[in-house]
Design a protein around this motif. Sequence first.
Motif, PDB file in Angstrom:
ATOM      1  N   SER A  13       0.834  -1.207   0.000  1.00 22.83           N
ATOM      2  CA  SER A  13       0.000   0.000   0.000  1.00 22.83           C
ATOM      3  C   SER A  13       0.865   1.251   0.000  1.00 22.83           C
ATOM      4  CB  SER A  13      -0.962  -0.005   1.188  1.00 22.83           C
ATOM      5  OG  SER A  13      -0.253  -0.238   2.368  1.00 22.83           O
ATOM      6  N   PHE A  14       0.363   2.248  -0.727  1.00 20.50           N
ATOM      7  CA  PHE A  14       1.011   3.564  -0.754  1.00 20.50           C
ATOM      8  C   PHE A  14       0.115   4.524   0.010  1.00 20.50           C
ATOM      9  CE2 PHE A  14       2.314   1.721  -4.923  1.00 20.50           C
ATOM     10  CZ  PHE A  14       3.657   1.592  -4.639  1.00 20.50           C
ATOM     11  N   ASN A  15       0.580   5.014   1.142  1.00 19.74           N
ATOM     12  CA  ASN A  15      -0.220   5.917   1.981  1.00 19.74           C
ATOM     13  C   ASN A  15      -1.637   5.381   2.162  1.00 19.74           C
ATOM     14  OD1 ASN A  15       2.018   7.598   1.701  1.00 19.74           O
ATOM     15  ND2 ASN A  15       1.128   8.561  -0.109  1.00 19.74           N
ATOM     16  N   GLY A  16      -1.755   4.121   2.468  1.00 21.90           N
ATOM     17  CA  GLY A  16      -3.075   3.567   2.729  1.00 21.90           C
ATOM     18  C   GLY A  16      -3.796   3.051   1.493  1.00 21.90           C
ATOM     19  N   PHE A  17      -3.321   3.451   0.305  1.00 24.63           N
ATOM     20  CA  PHE A  17      -3.960   2.958  -0.924  1.00 24.63           C
ATOM     21  C   PHE A  17      -3.349   1.618  -1.312  1.00 24.63           C
ATOM     22  CE2 PHE A  17      -3.608   2.521  -5.536  1.00 24.63           C
ATOM     23  CZ  PHE A  17      -4.942   2.455  -5.870  1.00 24.63           C
ATOM     24  N   LYS A  18      -4.211   0.581  -1.424  1.00 23.44           N
ATOM     25  CA  LYS A  18      -3.684  -0.761  -1.730  1.00 23.44           C
ATOM     26  C   LYS A  18      -3.435  -0.915  -3.222  1.00 23.44           C
ATOM     27  CE  LYS A  18      -4.156  -3.725   2.001  1.00 23.44           C
ATOM     28  NZ  LYS A  18      -4.064  -5.115   2.369  1.00 23.44           N
ATOM     29  N   ALA A  19      -2.174  -0.758  -3.626  1.00 20.71           N
ATOM     30  CA  ALA A  19      -1.852  -0.906  -5.048  1.00 20.71           C
ATOM     31  C   ALA A  19      -1.878  -2.374  -5.437  1.00 20.71           C
ATOM     32  CB  ALA A  19      -0.489  -0.297  -5.342  1.00 20.71           C
ATOM     33  N   LEU A  20      -1.469  -3.250  -4.539  1.00 19.02           N
ATOM     34  CA  LEU A  20      -1.603  -4.692  -4.744  1.00 19.02           C
ATOM     35  C   LEU A  20      -2.357  -5.237  -3.549  1.00 19.02           C
ATOM     36  CD1 LEU A  20       1.870  -5.944  -6.036  1.00 19.02           C
ATOM     37  CD2 LEU A  20      -0.128  -5.254  -7.349  1.00 19.02           C
ATOM     38  N   GLY A  37      -4.013  -5.327 -18.144  1.00 13.16           N
ATOM     39  CA  GLY A  37      -4.931  -4.775 -17.153  1.00 13.16           C
ATOM     40  C   GLY A  37      -5.083  -3.295 -17.394  1.00 13.16           C
ATOM     41  N   PRO A  38      -6.201  -2.723 -16.941  1.00 16.82           N
ATOM     42  CA  PRO A  38      -6.415  -1.285 -17.157  1.00 16.82           C
ATOM     43  C   PRO A  38      -5.338  -0.463 -16.456  1.00 16.82           C
ATOM     44  CG  PRO A  38      -8.324  -2.325 -16.097  1.00 16.82           C
ATOM     45  CD  PRO A  38      -7.264  -3.343 -16.165  1.00 16.82           C
ATOM     46  N   ASN A  39      -5.229   0.797 -16.826  1.00 17.54           N
ATOM     47  CA  ASN A  39      -4.249   1.676 -16.168  1.00 17.54           C
ATOM     48  C   ASN A  39      -4.492   1.714 -14.670  1.00 17.54           C
ATOM     49  OD1 ASN A  39      -2.385   2.679 -17.958  1.00 17.54           O
ATOM     50  ND2 ASN A  39      -3.859   4.111 -18.850  1.00 17.54           N
ATOM     51  N   GLY A  40      -3.421   1.646 -13.902  1.00 13.29           N
ATOM     52  CA  GLY A  40      -3.566   1.695 -12.450  1.00 13.29           C
ATOM     53  C   GLY A  40      -3.910   0.354 -11.838  1.00 13.29           C
ATOM     54  N   ALA A  41      -3.912  -0.703 -12.653  1.00 13.88           N
ATOM     55  CA  ALA A  41      -4.267  -2.023 -12.129  1.00 13.88           C
ATOM     56  C   ALA A  41      -3.213  -2.554 -11.172  1.00 13.88           C
ATOM     57  CB  ALA A  41      -4.460  -2.999 -13.278  1.00 13.88           C
ATOM     58  N   GLY A  42      -1.985  -2.076 -11.324  1.00 17.39           N
ATOM     59  CA  GLY A  42      -0.912  -2.526 -10.437  1.00 17.39           C
ATOM     60  C   GLY A  42       0.121  -3.387 -11.144  1.00 17.39           C
ATOM     61  N   LYS A  43       0.135  -3.335 -12.481  1.00 19.62           N
ATOM     62  CA  LYS A  43       1.084  -4.163 -13.237  1.00 19.62           C
ATOM     63  C   LYS A  43       2.518  -3.751 -12.947  1.00 19.62           C
ATOM     64  CE  LYS A  43      -0.714  -2.744 -17.113  1.00 19.62           C
ATOM     65  NZ  LYS A  43      -1.764  -1.800 -16.721  1.00 19.62           N
ATOM     66  N   THR A  44       2.777  -2.438 -13.084  1.00 18.02           N
ATOM     67  CA  THR A  44       4.135  -1.949 -12.823  1.00 18.02           C
ATOM     68  C   THR A  44       4.548  -2.261 -11.390  1.00 18.02           C
ATOM     69  OG1 THR A  44       3.894  -0.195 -14.451  1.00 18.02           O
ATOM     70  CG2 THR A  44       5.571   0.118 -12.768  1.00 18.02           C
ATOM     71  N   THR A  45       3.599  -2.072 -10.456  1.00 26.23           N
ATOM     72  CA  THR A  45       3.905  -2.352  -9.057  1.00 26.23           C
ATOM     73  C   THR A  45       4.252  -3.828  -8.873  1.00 26.23           C
ATOM     74  OG1 THR A  45       2.329  -0.626  -8.479  1.00 26.23           O
ATOM     75  CG2 THR A  45       3.068  -2.052  -6.710  1.00 26.23           C
ATOM     76  N   ALA A  46       3.560  -4.703  -9.578  1.00 29.21           N
ATOM     77  CA  ALA A  46       3.862  -6.134  -9.465  1.00 29.21           C
ATOM     78  C   ALA A  46       5.303  -6.402  -9.891  1.00 29.21           C
ATOM     79  CB  ALA A  46       2.893  -6.947 -10.310  1.00 29.21           C
ATOM     80  N   PHE A  85      12.274  -0.913 -17.599  1.00 29.91           N
ATOM     81  CA  PHE A  85      11.326  -0.018 -16.951  1.00 29.91           C
ATOM     82  C   PHE A  85      10.368   0.614 -17.945  1.00 29.91           C
ATOM     83  CE2 PHE A  85      14.702  -0.575 -13.993  1.00 29.91           C
ATOM     84  CZ  PHE A  85      14.068  -0.594 -12.775  1.00 29.91           C
ATOM     85  N   GLN A  86       9.218   1.029 -17.405  1.00 28.27           N
ATOM     86  CA  GLN A  86       8.201   1.645 -18.265  1.00 28.27           C
ATOM     87  C   GLN A  86       8.729   2.936 -18.879  1.00 28.27           C
ATOM     88  OE1 GLN A  86       4.409   1.878 -16.354  1.00 28.27           O
ATOM     89  NE2 GLN A  86       3.445   2.988 -18.002  1.00 28.27           N
ATOM     90  N   VAL A  87       9.369   3.756 -18.050  1.00 33.29           N
ATOM     91  CA  VAL A  87      10.079   4.917 -18.580  1.00 33.29           C
ATOM     92  C   VAL A  87      11.472   4.407 -18.935  1.00 33.29           C
ATOM     93  CG1 VAL A  87      10.947   7.207 -18.060  1.00 33.29           C
ATOM     94  CG2 VAL A  87       8.817   6.419 -17.019  1.00 33.29           C
TER      95      VAL A  87
ATOM     96  N   ARG B 288       6.217   6.884   1.175  1.00 36.85           N
ATOM     97  CA  ARG B 288       7.006   6.065   0.248  1.00 36.85           C
ATOM     98  C   ARG B 288       7.373   6.893  -0.967  1.00 36.85           C
ATOM     99  NH1 ARG B 288       5.604   0.181   1.345  1.00 36.85           N
ATOM    100  NH2 ARG B 288       7.350  -0.216  -0.018  1.00 36.85           N
ATOM    101  N   ALA B 289       8.566   6.691  -1.432  1.00 37.18           N
ATOM    102  CA  ALA B 289       9.006   7.426  -2.621  1.00 37.18           C
ATOM    103  C   ALA B 289       8.334   6.848  -3.859  1.00 37.18           C
ATOM    104  CB  ALA B 289      10.501   7.337  -2.778  1.00 37.18           C
TER     105      ALA B 289
HETATM  106  N1  LIG Z   1       5.022   5.428  -5.533  1.00 39.62           N
HETATM  107  C1  LIG Z   1       3.686   5.455  -5.509  1.00 39.62           C
HETATM  108  N2  LIG Z   1       3.050   6.214  -4.601  1.00 39.62           N
HETATM  109  C2  LIG Z   1       1.706   6.257  -4.540  1.00 39.62           C
HETATM  110  N3  LIG Z   1       0.905   5.556  -5.344  1.00 39.62           N
HETATM  111  C3  LIG Z   1       1.474   4.770  -6.293  1.00 39.62           C
HETATM  112  C4  LIG Z   1       2.897   4.682  -6.425  1.00 39.62           C
HETATM  113  N4  LIG Z   1       3.177   3.824  -7.432  1.00 39.62           N
HETATM  114  C5  LIG Z   1       1.986   3.410  -7.910  1.00 39.62           C
HETATM  115  N5  LIG Z   1       0.984   3.979  -7.233  1.00 39.62           N
HETATM  116  C6  LIG Z   1      -0.442   3.734  -7.455  1.00 39.62           C
HETATM  117  O1  LIG Z   1      -0.634   2.347  -7.497  1.00 39.62           O
HETATM  118  C7  LIG Z   1      -1.578   2.014  -8.509  1.00 39.62           C
HETATM  119  C8  LIG Z   1      -0.974   1.000  -9.435  1.00 39.62           C
HETATM  120  O2  LIG Z   1       0.000   1.619 -10.236  1.00 39.62           O
HETATM  121  P1  LIG Z   1       0.813   0.870 -11.365  1.00 39.62           P
HETATM  122  O3  LIG Z   1       1.375  -0.364 -10.808  1.00 39.62           O
HETATM  123  O4  LIG Z   1       1.779   1.844 -11.925  1.00 39.62           O
HETATM  124  O5  LIG Z   1      -0.315   0.555 -12.431  1.00 39.62           O
HETATM  125  P2  LIG Z   1      -0.174   0.043 -13.931  1.00 39.62           P
HETATM  126  O6  LIG Z   1       1.254  -0.171 -14.243  1.00 39.62           O
HETATM  127  O7  LIG Z   1      -0.987  -1.195 -13.956  1.00 39.62           O
HETATM  128  O8  LIG Z   1      -0.781   1.109 -14.782  1.00 39.62           O
HETATM  129  C9  LIG Z   1      -1.953   3.285  -9.208  1.00 39.62           C
HETATM  130  O9  LIG Z   1      -3.211   3.719  -8.731  1.00 39.62           O
HETATM  131  C10 LIG Z   1      -0.880   4.253  -8.815  1.00 39.62           C
HETATM  132  O10 LIG Z   1      -1.405   5.553  -8.713  1.00 39.62           O
END
Ligand SMILES: Nc1ncnc2c1ncn2[C@@H]1O[C@H](COP(=O)(O)OP(=O)(O)O)[C@@H](O)[C@H]1O
Lengths: 250, 289, 379
Positions: A13-20, A37-46, A85-87, B288-289
């Motif tokens: 979770s990022f500041n309480g938001f559950k990304a995964l 998965g749609p944008n924001g699904a958490g793929k990059t985070t995975a 990386f994505q970027v 978190r960064a």
């Molecule tokens: N460093 C971060 N701080 C806060 N929120 C983040 C951070 N990285 C990702 N998120 C949030 O986590 C969610 C998943 O992001 P991400 O994995 O990049 O999605 P995807 O790659 O599937 O588009 C998004 O809602 C994004 O805003």
Amino acid sequence: MSSHLDLRDVSVSFNGFKALNSLNMSVCKGELRCLIGPNGAGKTTALDIICGKVKPSAGIVSFDGTALQDLEEYEIARAGVGRKFQVPSVFRELSVSDNLEVARARRTSVFGNLRWSIGNAGRDDIERLAELVGLTEQLDRPAAYLSHGQTQWLEIGMLVAQDAELILMDEPTAGMTAQETRKTAELFARLKGKHTLIVVEHDMGFVKAIGDIISVMHMGQMLAEGTAAEVEAHPEVRRAYLGSGGISHA
Amino acid sequence: MDQLIEQIVTGLSIGSILLLVALGLSIIYGSMGIINLAHGEFVMLGAYAAWVFHTYLGLGLLASLVPIFLVVAAFGWVIERYVLSLLNNRPLDTILATWGVGIMLQQAVRLMVGSELRYVQLPPALADSMDVFGIPISSYRVFLFVVSIALFGATWLLMNRTTVGMKLRAIIQDRSVAASFGINAKRVYALTFAYGAGLAGLAGALVSPLKSVSPDMGTGYVVDAFMVVVLGGVQSLAGTVASAFILGELSGGIAFLQNDTVAKTIVLLAIVVLIRFRPEGLFTARVRA
Amino acid sequence: MPSNISNSSGLQRLIAQLAPLLIVSALVFALPVLLNNDFLLNKVARYLVLGILTISLGLSWGFGGILNLGQAMSFGLGSYAMAMALKLKTVPVHTGASGLPDFMVWNNVQHLPWFWEPFRSLSFAIAAGLLVPALVAAGLGWFMFRGRVTGVYVSIITLATMVVINLVIIDQQSYTGGFNGITDLAQLELFGVAFDAYGRATYYLVAGCVLLSLLIAFAFTKSRAGLIVQAIRDHESRVRYFGYDVALYQIFVFALSAAIAGLAGMLYTVVMEFASPTFLGVQLSLSVVVWCAVGGRQSLVGAFLGAVLVAGMQGALSESAAFLETWTLVMGALFVLVVLFLPKGLAGLAQATCRWVAQRRQAASGAVGRGVSQTEGST
Ligand SMILES: Nc1ncnc2c1ncn2[C@@H]1O[C@H](COP(=O)(O)OP(=O)(O)O)[C@@H](O)[C@H]1O
Ligand SMILES: [Mg+2]
């Protein structure tokens, strides 16, 4: 084929938001897995979790029996994980050939690297790699001067140079022309088998061309897994993509 | 008991000076990510401006405050516009550039008015002392305390309740998005830097009656101000206030207990340890960064 | 590493890159032939030593991206190591039977402190002059880089650390000579050669160390480790995902740079004939940054020449106080201009000019070629 990479109930979770949110996924050796998965699904985070950029708040990531979640990024890389990386992330002030040389990380210790960087075998290797990604002409130019597509290619080339067992690709074809995308698909098909690949993609045509099994993520969870046809027919997947005009337009 | 109260009041007085000096640095660092090494020189310019206004124009300190703010802010504006704005995305180079600017300002002042110490008179209305909790304290120090709190309040309102402040916060979040909504980042940055510089100038003018004025007086202030900002946390105005007063109380204590070398060493080592273990400051939540 | 024909372009490039380094070194060695003045030679030797110090900063800043604002700390430690050994060589000639350096006698010290004892050996002192700065830097580097401190924060920590050590040295007068430093030193004697500060031998010693430092730094930047360090400068986190332990590389380049600065510090003591807290002062440390930026932080030869030229010019002007004041102003302005418009310094300017000339020439010959083919086509 046995399970090679395993994510078990991984949460972040990022500041309480559950990304995964309790994500599960397993990939077999030599497989090419597409992750959509749609944008924001958490793929990059995975992918961040697997390569150690982000530490999970709960769950286990095991690779070949090694628990990755407690290792440093460089230790995970040494265990055989490579990441694009994505970027696109390359060394902008270094020449293309130096970028590839850094990526050819056969030895990683400081003292092991206190030797000339211009070996013959190395030079041949780099020329071969440059040819593979079409950057032969650019070998001596700083990476900063490459176009966006070329930078993507360079980073892909760097991953081939790294020769990692597991390769994570985050949107590798973004910014590429149709022709370049096709070339990327060919390259991935060649890497498959020898390496295990996880490719995050939006382009369904590309996904269908390369992927055996497709994993669909939504809101930090695994929504569905299966072949392209199975996934497209899946009712929950349709619902997740609703509003973005269907899966093939995501 | 009396001694304790006296100690606390002294600490508050030192803290208010620290806050005055650090506020401008904090704004600039927090919003633009620039460690302005010329900050001490802005303080010095403010002090010299007070001296010049008094000596050559016969203007009292209180009457000169607004013009001093404007003059130093104008300096800041020019420096942002013609030096710093050319250094986007080169944070290390901005440090070097602001340091170079600081040297130039210091040297220019030395060449123009010489390096001898100058003195600025206390405003006559505030020259006496008054009782605070039964402790006699100079009215001017009480005045400084009030002014520092007032300036903090004004800055807080500026950042949180005005459109310029809102634009600035938008730019901090994401410059390109802000730009696409028509916010002129360049102008907002220049204004922010000018405001921070103006605050430094005010701080210099306000402390000038308490300390002697010299071309290199800024060096000490920039270290103190930096310490306050690091301790308080970047992007946290409230943290800046808290850390200014904590440091004020601490240095009030240390100064009586130890000699100068030990005090300086403790401050520097504290900076080092703090940066290493809590680069985001003591008063900000970990994100978190 | 053996090279074959396929690799000769790489070798050629290496030689081309080595050329400026060798030319500059040759000039340094040839100078005494032209300059027949021991007093001036001593001054030049001083600037050369500052050049070595600036090379060391170029290594960590230009190549490693680590802006060490406390580079003079290593320099000062080196110079004190040398001064301690040379001071002990004057005992008991200057201070009689107590067997203590004069300033200790004045401060009522009874016994030689334990950390002075080993400096009776010159070899120990020389080793310490290299290793103490390197180990201190490695320790500080470990402290910073293990915690992933980067950029500006590294600069602040290094500066603060240097100031602390400076304060301690000034404060511990009875063991360090305090504010006055360590003065009245014996001459350095190595392998039977006496190094008088105003003698040719000292000049050539310094010149040899210039060449040595340039070569070591050059070899490092051309090694794989040097390449990885440059990659870290460009994109620190990316390097980790290739399996390199970034902190170790940073610690290594930081320590190597400190050792070279320590060498410069030892030479400075020999050339100046004393050691002083100003050798690890803020003023010098920041000046080194200016020299390095003006000369070109990403060029070893550039950094070296930047120091020699700027410090030399400052030295020449410092005869008059009024000049010096104006000079500081000019220096500040020059520095700001370089930071703004010449991030690669004079060396970068020189390189760009060379490339421009080469392109002009190529364009000219290309135009001639096209002209020929056109006439061929028309006939
Ligand atoms: N460093 C971060 N701080 C806060 N929120 C983040 C951070 N990285 C990702 N998120 C949030 O986590 C969610 C998943 O992001 P991400 O994995 O990049 O999605 P995807 O790659 O599937 O588009 C998004 O809602 C994004 O805003
Ligand atoms: Mg993504």
